[in-house]
Design an enzyme around this catalytic site. Sequence first.
Site, short mmCIF file in Angstrom:
data_model
loop_
_atom_site.label_atom_id
_atom_site.label_comp_id
_atom_site.label_asym_id
_atom_site.label_seq_id
_atom_site.Cartn_x
_atom_site.Cartn_y
_atom_site.Cartn_z
N ASN A 179 -7.08 5.75 -11.89
CA ASN A 179 -6.03 4.75 -12.04
C ASN A 179 -6.36 3.76 -13.14
O ASN A 179 -7.51 3.64 -13.57
CB ASN A 179 -5.89 3.97 -10.73
CG ASN A 179 -5.32 4.78 -9.59
OD1 ASN A 179 -4.15 5.08 -9.57
ND2 ASN A 179 -6.18 5.14 -8.65
N CYS B 241 -5.90 11.95 -7.77
CA CYS B 241 -5.04 12.51 -6.74
C CYS B 241 -5.63 13.83 -6.30
O CYS B 241 -5.79 14.74 -7.11
CB CYS B 241 -3.61 12.71 -7.25
SG CYS B 241 -2.54 13.50 -6.01
N HIS C 33 2.73 2.25 -11.42
CA HIS C 33 1.43 2.78 -11.01
C HIS C 33 1.02 3.83 -12.05
O HIS C 33 1.46 4.97 -12.01
CB HIS C 33 1.59 3.42 -9.62
CG HIS C 33 0.32 3.95 -9.02
ND1 HIS C 33 -0.20 3.46 -7.85
CD2 HIS C 33 -0.52 4.94 -9.41
CE1 HIS C 33 -1.31 4.12 -7.55
NE2 HIS C 33 -1.52 5.03 -8.49
N ARG D 91 -7.91 2.47 -1.11
CA ARG D 91 -7.19 3.62 -0.56
C ARG D 91 -7.07 4.74 -1.59
O ARG D 91 -7.70 5.78 -1.49
CB ARG D 91 -5.80 3.19 -0.07
CG ARG D 91 -5.10 4.22 0.84
CD ARG D 91 -4.36 5.32 0.11
NE ARG D 91 -3.31 4.85 -0.79
CZ ARG D 91 -2.65 5.64 -1.61
NH1 ARG D 91 -2.93 6.95 -1.67
NH2 ARG D 91 -1.73 5.15 -2.43
N ASP D 92 -6.29 4.52 -2.64
CA ASP D 92 -6.07 5.56 -3.65
C ASP D 92 -7.36 5.88 -4.40
O ASP D 92 -7.58 7.01 -4.82
CB ASP D 92 -4.99 5.09 -4.62
CG ASP D 92 -4.47 6.21 -5.51
OD1 ASP D 92 -4.68 7.38 -5.19
OD2 ASP D 92 -3.85 5.90 -6.54
#
Length: 311
Positions: free
Chosen positions: A259, A250, A217, A24-25
């Site tokens: 990440n 992002c 996170h 997802r991210d």
Amino acid sequence: MTLPMTVPAPGLPARVRIHEVGARDGLQNEKSTVPTDVKAEFVRRLAEAGLTTIEATSFVHPKWVPQLADAEQLFPLVSGLEGVELPVLVPNDRGLDRALALGARRVAVFASATESFAKANLNRTLDESLAVFKPVVRRAKGEGVHVRGYVSMCFGDPWEGAVPLPQVVRVCKALVAMGCDELSLGDTIGVATPGHVRALLSLLNEEGVPTDVVGVHFHDTYGQALANTYAALQHGVTTVDASAGGLGGCPYAKSATGNLATEDLVWMLRGLGIDTGVDLGLLVATSDWMAGQLGRPSPSRTVRALSHKEQ
């Protein structure tokens, strides 16, 4: 694999639950759209590697995140994975409707610790966004669904700079009060340092937010993600978000790079003797495969090191 050698450190948890966000991210930040069948295969391979919490997709309007516009098509392809939780992001009531219709049992709302990011990401003020989430969380809980509350920009904001700790705590407390089962503290642009992490976690505890509902996170913009994770582990945190192969960023914060790579996290935890249930070899193979699908090498140092050894 005999390396890394296991050398436990005192005061750390025995087990860490990895909240895998690559599907997802990670993929939402890709310039090109990954085919649905490739996404489904990615999730399946992550599950085979031993990850038991895999964030599958987002029910955000396709206009805002076109890379995840296939949520309705993807979720049924992976929802039958045994022993795997598949959280999905829901921005509002409509997103929750879509998720519930497909049988999702874990959802997440995405809040901001700053006004600037709330306006950039949610097109609302901070308080307006919290007001939108309140009925979403209430409905989800009424359906017996687990709710995660993401809090972005906890450690710094590209428009506002430093973010006062009490401001972050206020948003966290609001999410807990409305019924969120867990929080994820987001270092969205990767500017946190270990002392900052400890200070925020300590203040949350002082303000009545227990460590056992908190996950972390971290983004690795300045190479601090593992150091910050270690600080969180020392404080007792046992849920860590990570992205296979270090995918992600992002789309609304251009200074946000990838990440924390799941493989880098697993390597460190293995060396500390902390159980994750993850097969590192299978995970590296999965990220290597996805890197091939994306047409570029993985930024994960562990993936690069172990993939090179296998050649």
